[in-house]
Design a protein around this motif. Sequence first.
Motif, short mmCIF file in Angstrom:
data_model
loop_
_atom_site.label_atom_id
_atom_site.label_comp_id
_atom_site.label_asym_id
_atom_site.label_seq_id
_atom_site.Cartn_x
_atom_site.Cartn_y
_atom_site.Cartn_z
N ARG A 52 0.81 -1.22 0.00
CA ARG A 52 0.00 0.00 0.00
C ARG A 52 0.84 1.27 0.00
NH1 ARG A 52 -2.14 4.25 -0.03
NH2 ARG A 52 -3.91 5.00 1.19
N GLU A 53 1.93 1.31 0.77
CA GLU A 53 2.71 2.54 0.92
C GLU A 53 3.69 2.77 -0.23
OE1 GLU A 53 1.95 4.69 3.20
OE2 GLU A 53 0.43 3.30 3.94
N ARG A 54 3.84 1.77 -1.14
CA ARG A 54 4.84 1.89 -2.20
C ARG A 54 4.24 1.83 -3.59
NH1 ARG A 54 10.24 2.96 -1.75
NH2 ARG A 54 10.79 1.25 -3.12
N ALA A 55 3.03 1.35 -3.71
CA ALA A 55 2.43 1.12 -5.02
C ALA A 55 1.82 2.40 -5.58
CB ALA A 55 1.38 0.02 -4.92
N VAL A 56 1.19 2.27 -6.73
CA VAL A 56 0.60 3.43 -7.39
C VAL A 56 -0.50 4.06 -6.54
CG1 VAL A 56 -1.15 2.08 -8.64
CG2 VAL A 56 -0.30 4.23 -9.63
#
Length: 247
Positions: free
Chosen positions: A20-24
């Motif tokens: 969640r914190e790294r994706a689009v």
Amino acid sequence: MADGVHFPAIRTACAHCSIRERAVCACASPAELEELNRIKSYRSFAPGETIAWAGETMPLVGSVVEGVATLALTLADGRRQMVGLLLPADFLGRPGRTRSSYDVVAATEITLCMFRRAEFERLLRDSPRLGQRLLDMTLDELEVAREWMLLLGRKTARERIASLLVIMARRQAGVGDDPTPGGASFPLHITREAMADYLGLTIETVSRQISALRREGQIRLCENRMVEVPNLDSLVVESGGGVDPAV
């Protein structure tokens, strides 16, 4: 694009997703997350299974949730070169581009969170933050490509191996696993053959360099293909530098 194994039910709420914190979707508002949650579906592929062929129409785009995929190009005479890796949180496909630029193959068992292209492009038009996030990720990919030009053109075999291990350690820490003080651990999902292909080395050279790094205490090889790095700063020195920690 290959179908893989389709999961029609939503398996994980977007707000609780491991990437969640790294994706689009990192900058998505609650309303945007709800819409992404509504239009997504999961697909899984076995190791060695082709996800998409170069030139093939891709009706879906999305993010890697778990596992690793390789990006490769094949020349007319059959020569093949791996040109990239897709790791957790990386984005597969390009809005506005209907065909795949590369052969995309699962290096491990992989799970993708996918969206129908038309629905995702509509959401991008309505959600500037998602569009900006995707642009930022694309610019990060450009930085990685430039670093890889340096790696392939100037770095020694040892520095290439160390650079790849540093990248994997930092990426693993970025998707949820905090590094130990001064160190890191991560699963080495790809084979030595794949590493050799990606780094422009022979398998024998990859094996020798990994063994040397292990003997010297730079890395530890553990069960279940886990790699431990006791001192990440020391491994960065062995990589020759040039590996941007922000990417």
